[in-house]
Design an enzyme around this catalytic site. Structure first.
Site, PDB file in Angstrom:
ATOM      1  N   HIS A 100     -21.494  29.895 109.807  1.00 51.29           N
ATOM      2  CA  HIS A 100     -22.803  30.208 109.247  1.00 51.29           C
ATOM      3  C   HIS A 100     -22.735  30.589 107.775  1.00 51.29           C
ATOM      4  O   HIS A 100     -23.711  30.395 107.043  1.00 51.29           O
ATOM      5  CB  HIS A 100     -23.463  31.312 110.066  1.00 51.29           C
ATOM      6  CG  HIS A 100     -23.950  30.846 111.395  1.00 51.29           C
ATOM      7  ND1 HIS A 100     -25.113  31.309 111.974  1.00 51.29           N
ATOM      8  CD2 HIS A 100     -23.442  29.928 112.268  1.00 51.29           C
ATOM      9  CE1 HIS A 100     -25.290  30.711 113.141  1.00 51.29           C
ATOM     10  NE2 HIS A 100     -24.282  29.869 113.341  1.00 51.29           N
ATOM     11  N   HIS A 263     -18.380  24.215 119.913  1.00 50.18           N
ATOM     12  CA  HIS A 263     -18.873  24.706 121.199  1.00 50.18           C
ATOM     13  C   HIS A 263     -17.795  24.723 122.265  1.00 50.18           C
ATOM     14  O   HIS A 263     -18.076  25.042 123.434  1.00 50.18           O
ATOM     15  CB  HIS A 263     -20.064  23.868 121.646  1.00 50.18           C
ATOM     16  CG  HIS A 263     -21.270  24.052 120.775  1.00 50.18           C
ATOM     17  ND1 HIS A 263     -22.459  23.369 120.962  1.00 50.18           N
ATOM     18  CD2 HIS A 263     -21.481  24.858 119.702  1.00 50.18           C
ATOM     19  CE1 HIS A 263     -23.326  23.741 120.044  1.00 50.18           C
ATOM     20  NE2 HIS A 263     -22.758  24.641 119.263  1.00 50.18           N
TER      21      HIS A 263
END
Length: 503
Positions: A100, A263
């Site tokens: 992020h 993920h």
């Protein structure tokens, strides 16, 4: 002069830096919810300084690098009561922090990225997608205090992401060090939400934001994982994913490798419907305290009572192990919509018709609409099948894509420093090696003077050529300029202002 150059120069002339707050080491310069506007100067000025790292205190030696790696790795399994680690390991949280911090880079104007470490400040600090990442910064704070100026926050965050991947068996291509920290979020204001963003790139309906913004939804890194505007439409989500990842320069292979590789680790949190509590804009000293669980419980708002994204579950059975199970499971099962405890749409697996396994063997995993989207696009599906069948291919693709994700804002290869820099990558626009025999500059000068004197209009034309070639430089991601002479090629040679200069 470009807008970025004008802004930097005007800021340098007009703004005085405000002293950083001493209240919290990773929030130096932060004053509640207001960014310190006195710090837009550093980036514009330092990009022109030949001694870029002079006086910064940065230490890129092998000894310091290895010591940092050891200290970072020790943090992963040292779970703290204030924010217990999922599965006893903070590594997935640190991958999210690094992702992020870096993943808001956009090609349109080079803004975003982790150079500057502005995830510590508003507006980035308060983005919904960065909920609870203040806890990850707090976990890294002792390391930053230990090493001081020897490592910037930007380098520390990115290196921690690398080490997190490595610690769980994942592939890492290298580490491009050399980030210098900004003292505020000034250079993220145009990422939004802010008046500056509305002035240059308004978005009438958040969730349908277009270029030059790098995301479809201001406050999220990429797309709404629940689907376009929260509608669980996998095909529509696939289109959004390609559009938004394209805005940061990622192709289909890089996009799918990053999604599935990222993920492979960790879980998402949505333990209740009341949310994480006030964000840093409303509660700068103690943001996102949590609202889930028994208020008298020692884990109120944390651990099993955490709310971060509103989804609840994990992508894979072994969320601390690097593998390609994410891709295999996407293909092996059919997926059915359900809702998290926070009433957000997510998907659970069911057996395909004719499957030989039993219901008891179905893994307790969850996918989001943005994951299921990869099955609804032909190109993405082909890559899912490839990565599911060949882990080594995924290793190579993910390592390269992660390095690009975490280095794109650093500019050309020559700006990477340290002892673990990867070889030059295509996205770094590597230049050829300097020739052994340098050209005769005196002869070239004489030839140019002869051309200039042959027509009185030529001097002005050549000045224009030099200006147009050099003035593309931007201090946000250090791209552009005349090094490489790309004005000879598309797209630069096709720009309206460059018409006729090819002659």
């Amino acid at each position: 002069m470009s807008r970025t150059c004008k802004l930097g120069v005007l800021a340098a002339l007009a703004l005085a830096a405000v002293p950083a707050s001493a209240s919290c080491p990773f929030l130096g310069g932060q004053k509640g919810s207001q960014p310190d506007l006195g710090t837009g100067v550093d980036r514009a000025l330092r990009s022109y300084d030949d001694s870029y790292y002079s006086g910064s205190g940065a230490d890129f030696s092998r000894e310091t690098y290895e010591a940092l790696q050891a200290d970072i790795t020790a943090v992963f399994t040292d779970s703290q009561d204030f924010w217990p680690a999922d599965f006893g390991n903070y590594a997935p949280l640190m991958i999210r922090l690094a992702w992020h911090c870096n993943g808001n880079y956009r090609q349109s104007d080079g803004r975003g990225g982790c150079d500057g470490g502005r995830i510590r400040f508003n507006p980035e600090r308060s983005w919904a997608d960065n909920t609870n990442l203040d806890k990850a910064l707090t976990l890294l704070q002792p390391i930053k205090l230990k090493y001081g100026d020897a490592v910037s926050w930007g380098d520390l965050i990115t290196l921690t992401g690398n080490e997190a991947i490595r610690s769980m068996g994942g592939p890492v291509l290298g580490f491009c060090a050399g980030r210098l920290d900004d003292a505020s979020g000034f250079d993220s204001l145009e990422l939004g939400p802010s008046p500056e963003q509305e002035a240059v790139a308004p978005c009438a309906v958040n969730g349908t934001c277009e270029f030059p913004l790098g995301t479809s939804t201001v406050g999220l890194i990429y797309v709404n994982p629940e689907g376009p505007l929260g509608v669980p439409d996998p095909a529509g989500s696939a289109a959004d994913i390609r559009d938004v990842f394209g805005r940061m320069g990622m192709n289909d292979s890089e996009t799918v490798a990053l999604i599935g590789g990222g993920h492979a680790f960790g879980k998402f949190h949505g333990a209740c419907a009341t949310g994480p509590g006030p964000d840093p804009t409303d509660a700068p000293e103690a943001p996102w305290p949590g609202t889930c669980g028994d208020p008298d419980s020692p884990t109120f708002g944390r651990a099993e009572n955490t709310f971060t994204s509103g989804f609840e579950g994990q992508w894979t059975v072994e969320p601390l192990v690097w593998d390609n199970a994410y891709f295999k499971d996407l293909l092996e099962y059919d997926w059915v919509m359900t809702e998290s405890p926070a009433d957000q749409v997510q998907w659970f697996p069911v057996l395909k018709e004719g499957a030989t396994e039993t219901e008891d063997e179905i893994p307790d995993i969850i996918m989001l609409t943005s994951d299921i989207a990869l099955l609804y696009d032909e190109e993405y599906l082909a890559l899912v099948e490839l990565f599911a069948s060949d882990l080594s291919y995924l290793d190579t693709a993910f390592a390269a894509a992660w390095y690009k994700l975490t280095s794109r804002d650093m500019g050309q290869f020559q700006r990477c420093v340290g002892t673990d820099v990867a070889p030059p990558q295509d996205f770094q626009l590597p230049l050829p090696e300097a020739p052994a025999d340098l050209p005769d500059t005196d002869g070239a000068k004489s030839a140019i003077m002869s051309i200039l004197s042959s027509d009185p209009s030529y001097p002005a034309l050549f000045v224009t050529l030099a200006w147009q070639c050099a003035s593309t430089y931007r201090s946000t991601d250090f791209l552009g300029g005349c090094n490489g002479a790309r004005i000879r090629f598309s797209p630069e040679r096709d720009w309206a202002g460059n018409q006729g200069l090819d002659q």
